[in-house]
Design a protein around this motif. Structure first.
Motif, PDB file in Angstrom:
ATOM      1  N   GLY A 185       0.649  -1.167   0.002  1.00 31.59           N
ATOM      2  CA  GLY A 185      -0.093   0.072   0.076  1.00 31.59           C
ATOM      3  C   GLY A 185       0.893   1.113  -0.031  1.00 31.59           C
ATOM      4  O   GLY A 185       0.348   2.332  -0.399  1.00 31.59           O
ATOM      5  N   GLU A 186       1.915   1.027   0.560  1.00 25.61           N
ATOM      6  CA  GLU A 186       2.911   2.330   0.924  1.00 25.61           C
ATOM      7  C   GLU A 186       3.366   2.584  -0.605  1.00 25.61           C
ATOM      8  O   GLU A 186       3.506   3.845  -1.255  1.00 25.61           O
ATOM      9  N   LYS A 187       3.768   1.515  -1.369  1.00 22.04           N
ATOM     10  CA  LYS A 187       4.414   1.704  -2.781  1.00 22.04           C
ATOM     11  C   LYS A 187       3.386   2.056  -3.744  1.00 22.04           C
ATOM     12  O   LYS A 187       3.794   2.721  -4.671  1.00 22.04           O
ATOM     13  N   ASN A 188       2.149   1.552  -3.894  1.00 23.47           N
ATOM     14  CA  ASN A 188       1.177   1.659  -4.846  1.00 23.47           C
ATOM     15  C   ASN A 188      -0.145   2.232  -4.208  1.00 23.47           C
ATOM     16  O   ASN A 188      -0.880   1.486  -3.750  1.00 23.47           O
ATOM     17  N   PRO A 189      -0.253   3.488  -4.725  1.00 19.97           N
ATOM     18  CA  PRO A 189      -1.429   4.187  -4.191  1.00 19.97           C
ATOM     19  C   PRO A 189      -2.837   3.598  -4.611  1.00 19.97           C
ATOM     20  O   PRO A 189      -3.890   3.760  -4.214  1.00 19.97           O
ATOM     21  N   ASN A 190      -2.827   2.743  -5.872  1.00 23.31           N
ATOM     22  CA  ASN A 190      -4.074   2.048  -6.279  1.00 23.31           C
ATOM     23  C   ASN A 190      -4.435   0.900  -5.355  1.00 23.31           C
ATOM     24  O   ASN A 190      -5.550   0.560  -5.720  1.00 23.31           O
ATOM     25  N   VAL A 191      -3.452   0.495  -4.579  1.00 26.39           N
ATOM     26  CA  VAL A 191      -4.065  -0.581  -4.042  1.00 26.39           C
ATOM     27  C   VAL A 191      -5.119  -0.287  -2.753  1.00 26.39           C
ATOM     28  O   VAL A 191      -4.745   0.694  -2.044  1.00 26.39           O
ATOM     29  N   VAL A 192      -6.442  -0.917  -2.712  1.00 21.73           N
ATOM     30  CA  VAL A 192      -7.327  -0.853  -1.698  1.00 21.73           C
ATOM     31  C   VAL A 192      -7.845  -1.947  -1.191  1.00 21.73           C
ATOM     32  O   VAL A 192      -7.317  -2.995  -1.578  1.00 21.73           O
ATOM     33  N   VAL A 193      -8.270  -2.102   0.047  1.00 21.18           N
ATOM     34  CA  VAL A 193      -8.482  -3.222   0.947  1.00 21.18           C
ATOM     35  C   VAL A 193      -9.914  -3.189   1.391  1.00 21.18           C
ATOM     36  O   VAL A 193     -10.141  -2.107   1.730  1.00 21.18           O
ATOM     37  N   LEU A 194     -10.427  -4.363   1.287  1.00 19.95           N
ATOM     38  CA  LEU A 194     -11.909  -4.379   1.813  1.00 19.95           C
ATOM     39  C   LEU A 194     -11.860  -5.519   2.795  1.00 19.95           C
ATOM     40  O   LEU A 194     -10.898  -6.557   2.695  1.00 19.95           O
ATOM     41  N   ASP A 195     -12.485  -5.628   3.866  1.00 20.30           N
ATOM     42  CA  ASP A 195     -12.738  -6.694   4.506  1.00 20.30           C
ATOM     43  C   ASP A 195     -14.174  -6.651   5.248  1.00 20.30           C
ATOM     44  O   ASP A 195     -14.811  -5.669   4.971  1.00 20.30           O
TER      45      ASP A 195
END
Lengths: 275, 324
Positions: free
Chosen positions: B21-31
């Motif tokens: 997530g630090e490196k790639n701002p396009n990564v999003v997370v759902l839980d």
């Protein structure tokens, strides 16, 4: 695309699209007639009157996006997309055929202009939310429109998604309920009633705008009001008639999944030519 | 594997996810209300704007992830394996795989080592359910280091992925900085009499079993097969051809998972006996993870027993219609 603001002009476009839908379905011999006709006035208002989109900017980051959660209304969407220039109109005659770009239900990998694949009811609003969340993260100005069927709101996932949209305060999503009152097995109220449907959406945190889904000025102003809502999602609750525009198809559950015969097509085209 | 350091796969997943997530701002997370268990909570605290808690609504979570992917994001959706693969199966099929959207389903708490929570929470069918889906990649890492490498790899590789981790700590087998290659198995130990093909926690048990077999005079090879789909067919055929007997080992039903996948390849390309170690057509029960693994026949001893059977089958006098 250059947009049309004149309701009379949009009505004429919708009439021509009805002709395309009926010809397409008569040629394919299978597909969903009633729900395509109940949805087409709203689709016309969106694609020809309001949405920022076009085949010249299919992936523009600021475009408005439409999701047909009631995927069985695909013929209506295909007629609209072809007439907007996303693909040649000749493809409409290939609906549901092997190797056609027009699948029985919207299938994004094969059809230009179809944003996501739908058809299994209940999943489109969640996907539309996801797109709206992505647009908001990227600070894009597009709106996501998601059309649902009334029978479709019997799916539990619709309500999960309704909760998500309000919890996330998504004001860049507009839900549209094509409330034609009929589903495959009969009247929605007999199969499994959904009333009071407007109250349900309000209770789930949505603004609700109630309109006649065949009254073009009402549709246009409903869209404008819905887009302007801030801080929460908005539903356009559209009262519609299944099979609208063809007298012998109107309010007939049998025309949910039935297509016109050549005879019926000829009669329908005569009716439409006089409206 | 006595004396070998153990490390948590889900802790590792959570830490690596935050690093990505630090490196790639396009990564999003759902839980789905399990972020403290799946360890997506680490990402959530670092990047609250890119973390979406969907509540107890796994179907909505998967379709929303599909929408985020359609909007150009790289969503990682996490919950327990049973809910990700079971509750939301049709959403995985329709919303994600049908359009080949770039959704990563990273499910923790796979298998029977979930333990005390009992059969309702023990995913023993998930590999089978995910493996049948077109466009889907299915990965079951054997330890924390492999989990880290796989998590990094899938973030930078397009397409739907099901990554299965676990509640328990597993012995470390794979080197810390080894790259993960999707679709590749690896020989961890060479052997000539029988080949044990394993994934997840069973890889370490396969190594234990091979040691035991060697003491009995049977030369057993061990292959770690973290990618169930696409499967490393070449390596499986090579193992079948060189040993003439295969044992598969997985913390999953023997129906539809790694064992079935290997048997399909062997039957079609290099027919030799295949014995499958795993859950045999049952639901689990509450208990301690190690107890359950022994009780339901997913131990090193079960692998040893299966290896004996496979070798015996191989050595049976040729019968009519049998290749060997």
């Amino acid at each position: 695309m250059k947009l049309v603001n004149d309701a009379g002009e949009l009505r004429k476009i919708a009439r021509d699209l009805r002709v395309d839908i009926l010809k397409m379905l008569a040629a394919s011999g299978s597909g969903h007639t009633g729900g395509s006709l109940s949805a087409i006035d709203i689709l016309t208002a969106l694609y020809f009157g309001r949405m920022n989109h076009g085949p010249n900017i299919p992936k523009d980051a600021d475009r408005d996006i439409f999701v047909l959660s009631k995927g069985h209304g695909a013929p209506a969407l295909y007629a609209v997309l072809a007439n907007c220039g996303y693909f040649d109109k000749s493809h409409l005659g290939t609906l549901r055929q092997l190797n056609s770009m027009l699948s029985g239900h919207p299938y994004s990998p094969s059809t230009p202009g179809v944003e996501v694949s739908t058809g299994s009811l209940g999943q489109g609003l969640s996907m539309a939310n996801g797109i709206a969340m992505a647009l908001r993260l990227d600070k894009r100005k597009g709106t996501v429109f998601c059309m649902m069927g009334d029978g479709e709101t019997q799916e539990g996932q619709i309500w999960e998604a309704a909760m998500t949209a309000s919890h996330q305060k998504l004001d860049n999503i507009v839900g549209i309920l094509d409330n034609n009152g009929l589903q495959i097995d009969g009247w929605v109220r007999d199969v499994k009633g959904i009333e009071p449907i407007g109250d349900k959406w309000r209770a789930f945190g949505w603004d609700v705008i109630e309109i006649d889904g065949h009254d073009m000025p009402a549709i246009l102003s409903g869209i404008d009001k819905a887009v302007a809502v801030k801080g929460k999602p908005c539903l356009i609750w559209a009262h519609t008639v299944k099979g609208k525009g063809v007298s012998f198809m109107e309010n007939k559950a049998s025309f949910h999944g039935l297509t016109p015969t050549q005879d019926e097509l000829a009669k329908a085209l005569v009716e439409l030519s006089t409206t | 594997m006595q004396g070998v350091e153990k490390k948590s796969l889900r802790d590792t997943y959570g830490a690596i996810l935050a690093e990505i997530g630090e490196k790639n701002p396009n990564v999003v997370v759902l839980d789905a209300d399990l972020s403290s268990s799946t360890r997506t909570s680490i990402f959530a605290s670092k990047f609250p704007d890119r973390f979406f808690n969907m509540g107890v609504a796994e179907q909505d979570m998967i379709s929303t992830a599909a929408g985020l992917a359609a909007g150009g994001k790289i969503p990682f959706a996490s919950t327990f394996a049973i809910f990700a693969s079971g509750r939301a199966w049709e959403q995985v099929r329709q919303s994600v795989c049908l359009s080949n959207l770039n959704v990563k389903i990273a499910a923790s708490h796979g298998g029977i080592t979930v333990g005390e929570d009992g059969p309702s929470h023990q995913a023993l069918e998930d590999i089978a359910l995910m493996r049948v889906l077109p466009n889907m990649t299915v990965i079951v890492p054997c330890d924390a280091n492999e989990t880290a490498a796989a998590t990094r790899k899938i973030a930078s590789t397009y397409g739907p992925v099901y990554l299965r981790t676990s509640r328990e700590k597993f012995p470390l087998i794979i080197g810390k900085d080894e790259e993960f290659h999707i679709g590749k198995g690896r020989i961890l130990r060479h052997g000539s009499d029988v080949a044990i093909i394993a994934c997840g926690i069973m890889t370490s048990k396969a190594l234990d079993a091979a040691q035991k077999l060697e003491e009995e005079g049977i030369s057993a090879g061990v292959v770690n097969m973290p990618t169930i789909k696409p499967l490393d067919k070449d390596l499986i055929i090579q193992m079948a051809a060189t040993t003439g007997a295969i044992v598969t080992a997985e913390e999953h039903s023997i129906t539809g998972g790694l064992g079935s996948a290997v048997a399909e390849v062997v039957c079609e390309s290099e027919p030799v006996p295949v014995m499958r170690v795993g859950m045999k057509g049952k639901f689990g029960s509450s208990g301690k993870p190690d107890e359950l693994m022994d009780y339901y026949g997913m131990s090193a001893a079960s692998i040893v027993e299966a290896a004996h059977k496979a070798v015996a089958l191989k050595n049976e006098p040729a019968r009519n219609g049998r290749a060997r």
